[in-house]
Structure formats: structure tokens, C-alpha cells
Design a protein around this motif. Structure first.
Motif, mmCIF file in Angstrom:
data_model
loop_
_atom_site.group_PDB
_atom_site.id
_atom_site.type_symbol
_atom_site.label_atom_id
_atom_site.label_comp_id
_atom_site.label_asym_id
_atom_site.label_seq_id
_atom_site.Cartn_x
_atom_site.Cartn_y
_atom_site.Cartn_z
ATOM 1 N N PHE A 1 8.853 0.855 2.636
ATOM 2 C CA PHE A 1 8.542 0.324 3.960
ATOM 3 C C PHE A 1 9.661 -0.641 4.337
ATOM 4 N N ILE A 2 10.455 -0.303 5.351
ATOM 5 C CA ILE A 2 11.642 -1.088 5.679
ATOM 6 C C ILE A 2 11.452 -1.798 7.027
ATOM 7 N N PRO A 3 11.687 -3.102 7.074
ATOM 8 C CA PRO A 3 11.563 -3.830 8.344
ATOM 9 C C PRO A 3 12.716 -3.505 9.274
ATOM 10 N N PRO A 4 12.579 -3.729 10.571
ATOM 11 C CA PRO A 4 13.679 -3.468 11.503
ATOM 12 C C PRO A 4 14.827 -4.445 11.265
ATOM 13 N N LYS A 5 16.045 -4.025 11.584
ATOM 14 C CA LYS A 5 17.214 -4.892 11.407
ATOM 15 C C LYS A 5 17.163 -6.071 12.374
ATOM 16 N N ASP A 6 16.755 -5.804 13.602
ATOM 17 C CA ASP A 6 16.643 -6.871 14.597
ATOM 18 C C ASP A 6 15.168 -7.257 14.708
ATOM 19 N N LYS A 7 14.841 -8.463 14.312
ATOM 20 C CA LYS A 7 13.443 -8.908 14.296
ATOM 21 C C LYS A 7 13.080 -9.744 15.517
ATOM 22 N N GLY A 8 13.977 -9.801 16.489
ATOM 23 C CA GLY A 8 13.672 -10.508 17.728
ATOM 24 C C GLY A 8 13.248 -11.944 17.480
ATOM 25 N N MET B 1 0.834 -1.201 0.000
ATOM 26 C CA MET B 1 0.000 0.000 0.000
ATOM 27 C C MET B 1 0.874 1.258 0.000
ATOM 28 N N PHE B 2 1.936 1.255 0.811
ATOM 29 C CA PHE B 2 2.832 2.406 0.880
ATOM 30 C C PHE B 2 3.564 2.621 -0.439
ATOM 31 N N ALA B 3 3.813 1.535 -1.173
ATOM 32 C CA ALA B 3 4.536 1.639 -2.440
ATOM 33 C C ALA B 3 3.782 2.497 -3.446
ATOM 34 N N PHE B 4 2.448 2.503 -3.347
ATOM 35 C CA PHE B 4 1.655 3.340 -4.241
ATOM 36 C C PHE B 4 1.886 4.822 -3.957
ATOM 37 N N GLY B 5 2.328 5.133 -2.754
ATOM 38 C CA GLY B 5 2.648 6.516 -2.410
ATOM 39 C C GLY B 5 4.125 6.815 -2.570
#
Length: 255
Positions: A185-192, A177-181
Motif C-alpha cells: 500500500f503506497i501513499p501518494p507522492k504529493d500529500k497536499g 490489512m493489505f500486507a496480509f494479502g
């Protein structure tokens, strides 16, 4: 909250209540945010003045009169999208219980069914390790703190798998959805704790990833999900929903 705050002590609701380990209390303007590690439900302990204890990365230990259910319902004021999206994705993917709050990688997971009462909640993104023993879930956070929460029954790994499935679906849906704008959208480096499920290639994960390829279809399904939950008389329901969908389709067009 650093490891030095508690040393080698395992933090549990029983320990916090017995030793009065409250660094400060806060009421009213307390908000559940991405730095909450655990929400402890202590409403059944009969302690005067508070019903929940929160373990927070920056603020330490917080106490509040609000129950855990009230705290999570309060999230709707600032992050209602997370619960709405979680319920939609759970319905679409066939997950029927222990529905978490998911908004990309900001996820809070209930330890038992939270619809009818209060329960403990944890943030998997801030958890590194977890092990169940004697109806207790023993956790090590990404900062090295040891915590313990109630885990009355169930398979923790399977529940985490379902939460990770919803979490990834939420992220991919939001990313597209964000790509249309023209936003990335970047995920966190540490995903726990989610890290161990990132490469899961089970049938459910494959189905979810394939489903998320068609954003237009997903948006249509999301609209239907919302419309089907409107309080419409059953005898008129299908016709009215069809009319609403036609009007929504018109709104999307320029003319």
C-alpha cells in the motif's frame, strides 16, 4: 482543472452563482471521486435547478440537484468503507465532531457539522495552502487555483490535525490489512495539506501509531464497534454481542 481555467480569479460559490460560471452540468451518474476538490452547498441560495456546485480537477465546474448531504451519502454506495472506518477511528481516538470521509489519502472534510444538514466539503490532499479570514477559508490548490469556502467557526488547524490523524490511521490500518494479502500500500507522492502533519509527534499521533501496531486487536475493536451499533434490546445486548463475538472467532478458524 488547471490554473488557466480561471486565471487569477478566486473561485467561490458567490462568484460561480453570480456569473453563471458552469462549464457543464451533470445529473444522476455524478460520483464523488478522488478528483473532487470542493463541494459547495448552495441549497440556501434559492437557485432553480441545483443545490450543489462541485469543483473537479478533470471536469471543471459541475452542478447538481443533489444536496451536499445527498452527494456524500451517495458515496456509501461506492465507498461505504471510508465513512465506516472514519467513524470507528474517530470513536476510538476520541474525536467527536466534524467527522470526515477517510479512505487512506482519499479524504473529504466537512466545514461544519454535516450530520443534520448540508455544508461545504474540501479535499485536503488537493489543497496546498489554507488561511481563515472573516469566516471564510481561502485555499490554494496543488494546481494553483484559488478557492474560497465558508468556515463559520472553529480552529482550522486543529480540525485539520484531527483529520490528518484519522487519515494516517486509516492508511496504516489499510496498509497492514493489505500486507496480509502480499500487497504493498503506497501513499501518494504529493500529500497536499497533509504534508505538514506527516511528522507530527504529538501525544495523539504517538498513541494512534502505537495502537495500529497491533492489527489483531484493532480488528477485534472494529468488530465490537459494529456489534455495539446493532439495534439490540439493552437487556440482552451484552449476552448477544458476546455470542456474536464467539461465532466470529469460530469463523476465523479452519475447523
Amino acid at each position: 482543472m488547471t490554473r488557466q481555467a480561471f486565471g487569477n480569479i478566486q473561485i467561490s460559490k458567490e462568484y460561480l452563482l453570480e456569473y453563471g460560471f458552469y462549464l457543464r452540468s451533470q445529473e444522476g451518474n455524478l460520483a464523488i471521486d478522488k478528483n473532487v476538490i470542493v463541494v459547495y452547498d448552495v441549497s440556501s441560495y434559492g437557485k432553480v435547478g441545483f443545490n450543489s456546485v462541485i469543483v473537479h480537477v478533470e471536469a471543471g465546474i459541475l452542478v447538481t440537484k443533489k444536496t451536499s448531504r445527498q452527494l456524500m451519502n451517495g458515496v456509501c454506495e461506492t465507498n461505504g468503507w471510508g465513512f465506516t472506518l472514519a467513524k470507528f477511528l474517530a470513536s476510538y481516538l476520541g474525536i467527536k465532531s466534524f467527522i470526515p470521509l477517510v479512505n487512506a489519502y482519499f479524504t473529504l472534510m466537512p466545514m461544519r457539522g454535516a450530520v443534520k444538514g448540508n455544508t461545504d466539503w474540501i479535499a485536503p490532499l488537493l489543497i496546498r495552502q489554507a488561511r481563515v479570514k472573516n469566516e471564510k477559508l481561502n485555499l490554494i490548490t496543488t494546481r494553483g487555483n484559488e478557492l474560497q469556502v465558508d468556515f463559520p467557526k472553529g480552529d482550522f488547524e486543529q480540525r485539520m490535525h484531527d483529520v490528518a490523524l484519522l487519515n494516517e490511521a486509516s492508511f496504516l490500518f489499510s496498509k497492514r490489512m493489505f500486507a496480509f494479502g502480499v500487497c504493498e500500500f503506497i501513499p501518494p507522492k504529493d500529500k497536499g495539506y497533509f504534508e505538514s502533519f506527516e511528522r507530527c509527534n504529538c501525544e495523539d499521533h504517538q498513541k494512534m501509531r502505537a495502537m495500529l501496531q497491533n492489527l489483531s486487536n484493532m480488528i477485534d475493536e472494529f468488530e465490537k464497534y459494529l456489534l455495539h451499533r446493532l439495534e439490540i434490546e439493552e437487556i440482552q445486548k451484552n449476552e448477544i454481542i458476546k455470542l456474536y463475538l464467539q461465532n466470529l472467532s469460530r469463523i476465523k478458524r479452519l475447523n
